[in-house]
Motif scaffolding. Sequence first.
Motif, short mmCIF file in Angstrom:
data_model
loop_
_atom_site.label_atom_id
_atom_site.label_comp_id
_atom_site.label_asym_id
_atom_site.label_seq_id
_atom_site.Cartn_x
_atom_site.Cartn_y
_atom_site.Cartn_z
N ALA A 206 43.10 39.28 25.52
CA ALA A 206 44.40 38.90 24.42
C ALA A 206 45.57 39.54 25.24
CB ALA A 206 44.04 39.48 23.23
N GLU A 207 45.37 40.98 25.62
CA GLU A 207 46.54 41.81 26.11
C GLU A 207 47.15 40.90 27.34
OE1 GLU A 207 48.40 44.14 25.32
OE2 GLU A 207 47.56 45.03 23.44
N TYR A 208 46.21 40.45 28.18
CA TYR A 208 46.83 39.77 29.44
C TYR A 208 47.34 38.58 29.26
CZ TYR A 208 46.99 37.46 33.84
OH TYR A 208 47.61 36.99 35.29
N ILE A 209 46.69 37.80 28.24
CA ILE A 209 47.34 36.48 27.93
C ILE A 209 48.51 36.50 27.36
CG2 ILE A 209 46.73 34.49 26.61
CD1 ILE A 209 43.94 34.76 27.06
N TYR A 210 48.77 37.55 26.34
CA TYR A 210 50.06 37.59 25.70
C TYR A 210 51.08 38.12 26.65
CZ TYR A 210 53.49 39.94 22.79
OH TYR A 210 54.75 40.56 22.34
N LYS A 211 50.82 38.62 27.56
CA LYS A 211 51.91 39.15 28.28
C LYS A 211 52.24 38.40 29.66
CE LYS A 211 51.47 43.96 27.65
NZ LYS A 211 51.06 45.40 28.18
N ASN A 212 50.94 37.48 30.22
CA ASN A 212 50.95 36.74 31.41
C ASN A 212 50.50 35.45 31.31
OD1 ASN A 212 51.88 39.42 33.20
ND2 ASN A 212 49.98 39.88 32.19
N GLY A 213 50.00 35.11 30.16
CA GLY A 213 49.47 33.90 29.98
C GLY A 213 50.14 32.63 30.42
N TRP A 214 49.64 31.53 31.25
CA TRP A 214 50.32 30.52 31.90
C TRP A 214 49.28 29.13 31.65
CZ3 TRP A 214 54.79 29.16 32.51
CH2 TRP A 214 55.51 28.42 33.38
N PHE A 215 49.64 28.56 30.68
CA PHE A 215 48.89 27.41 30.24
C PHE A 215 49.51 26.08 30.77
CE2 PHE A 215 48.16 30.71 27.33
CZ PHE A 215 46.81 30.90 27.23
N GLY A 216 48.57 25.28 31.57
CA GLY A 216 49.16 24.03 31.85
C GLY A 216 48.19 22.66 31.41
N GLY A 217 49.08 21.81 31.28
CA GLY A 217 48.36 20.62 30.71
C GLY A 217 49.07 19.44 30.28
N LYS A 218 49.05 18.44 29.45
CA LYS A 218 49.78 17.76 28.81
C LYS A 218 49.88 17.90 27.45
CE LYS A 218 49.84 14.39 32.63
NZ LYS A 218 49.46 12.96 33.16
N CYS A 219 50.37 16.86 26.59
CA CYS A 219 50.89 17.19 25.35
C CYS A 219 49.67 17.47 24.37
CB CYS A 219 51.52 15.66 24.80
SG CYS A 219 50.66 14.38 24.99
N THR A 220 48.60 16.89 24.59
CA THR A 220 47.52 17.23 23.42
C THR A 220 47.16 18.70 23.80
OG1 THR A 220 46.59 15.11 23.08
CG2 THR A 220 45.22 16.76 22.80
N ASP A 221 47.09 19.14 25.10
CA ASP A 221 46.78 20.61 25.38
C ASP A 221 47.56 21.64 24.71
OD1 ASP A 221 44.52 19.79 27.25
OD2 ASP A 221 45.95 19.27 28.68
N LEU A 222 48.85 21.48 24.99
CA LEU A 222 50.10 22.02 24.69
C LEU A 222 50.28 21.98 23.26
CD1 LEU A 222 52.53 21.50 27.66
CD2 LEU A 222 50.23 23.10 27.31
N SER A 223 50.10 20.78 22.39
CA SER A 223 50.52 20.69 20.91
C SER A 223 49.35 21.69 20.45
CB SER A 223 50.56 19.42 20.56
OG SER A 223 51.79 18.98 20.99
N SER A 224 48.14 21.39 20.93
CA SER A 224 46.89 21.96 20.38
C SER A 224 46.79 23.55 20.38
CB SER A 224 45.60 21.64 21.07
OG SER A 224 45.21 20.14 21.10
N LEU A 225 47.43 24.35 21.56
CA LEU A 225 47.37 25.49 21.81
C LEU A 225 48.34 26.08 20.56
CD1 LEU A 225 47.24 28.13 23.53
CD2 LEU A 225 49.13 27.43 24.75
N PHE A 226 49.64 25.34 20.30
CA PHE A 226 50.48 25.87 19.30
C PHE A 226 49.80 25.78 18.01
CE2 PHE A 226 53.24 24.22 15.79
CZ PHE A 226 53.93 25.36 15.78
N THR A 227 49.03 24.86 17.73
CA THR A 227 48.17 24.52 16.44
C THR A 227 47.36 25.70 16.24
OG1 THR A 227 48.51 22.04 16.43
CG2 THR A 227 46.74 22.89 15.18
N ALA A 228 46.33 25.82 17.24
CA ALA A 228 45.35 26.72 17.41
C ALA A 228 45.97 28.17 16.79
CB ALA A 228 44.73 26.85 18.25
#
Length: 374
Positions: A206-228
């Motif tokens: 969690a600490e690494y992702i919060y500071k350095n997370g870099w998520f690639g994908g398209k709209c379902t991936d990125l909207s789902s990340l926000f939703t979760a």
Amino acid sequence: MERREFLKTGAALGMAVSIPGIVSAKDESYRRFKVEYYFNIKYDEPGFPARLWNPLPYNAPYQKVKFLRFGGNYNDYDINNKNEYDANTFYAYWEKSAMPKILTMEMEIETKDRSVPLELIKEASKKNLPYPKEVLKYLEPTAHIPTDGIVKEVAELITKGKKDRFEKVKAIYLWCTAHTFRNPKTIGCGKGEVGKMMQEQKKPTAEYIYKNGWFGGKCTDLSSLFTALTRAAGIPAREVFGIRLGKSHFDKALGKSDSKGFANITTWQHCRAEYYIPGAGWIPTDPADVTKLELVEKYPYNHPKVQKLVKKYLHSWEMNWVGFNHARDFILYPKPVQYPLNMFGYPYAEVNDDVLNYYVPKSFEYKITSQELF
């Protein structure tokens, strides 16, 4: 070829039907699009049965289906919303034969840009009202939208020190737009597998992702990340699956058409998101289109036009797009051979127990076009 009118079943879905002789005055704030679908189901056998489920738009103050007409040589059809998410569905069935499996659909859609004033959202959020029963399902996890474990830990780090609901949403939205990118190699709209996206980070902590997370994908991936993340923070959120219809007035990266308003939109499926604040209702957002603007125009995140869209899409949608449903990990009706379905933004078809590849329209086969009506 049999011709059937939507009027016979339209009332059951609550969708608008055009009434001959009644013409409403033109409202310049609305946009109107004629959308046409053509299906010719393909398979590698000379004779085969086929079943097709196609998503239909829902009605809301910002989008209305004015009419729907359809025809084809199907043996049976049904229009229903008999599923967990009330997703409007056109179903067609063809018996085994060597005949082409043809379905045509035509609809006129009226849209209006959707925005919820920030002051209204802020004032409603301060009241901290209870959630109505009907939105509680959008706090729950699904197979693709986990809300515990590392997802919850990251959400807690993003929203640390914040108690106001909207401030939490805003923090998550800004974190998502700053920590994501559009990956053009992703197939279709992506699968929106948030748990897998977390585990694929360089260091899945969690600490690494919060500071350095870099998520690639398209709209379902990125909207789902926000939703979760938003659900994990205790605020109802959901994806909204739909399709772009035509030209964007903000930037061509977000939709275009020819000089006469025509566009082939066969591969223009697009997933957005909403979050819920009691007293303000469902609020539109679209973190994924920020990344599309960056990729297409080659803008950095701090570019003024990107930042303008970041502010705009925290609480609004440009409606050169129409929404179909909010369905995730659910079962269509009639029940398919393979289920549950991850999402319902594309046509879905089965021949025997094989699922046709809806990411490849030419082999499926289907085509979708849009004509803006000026």
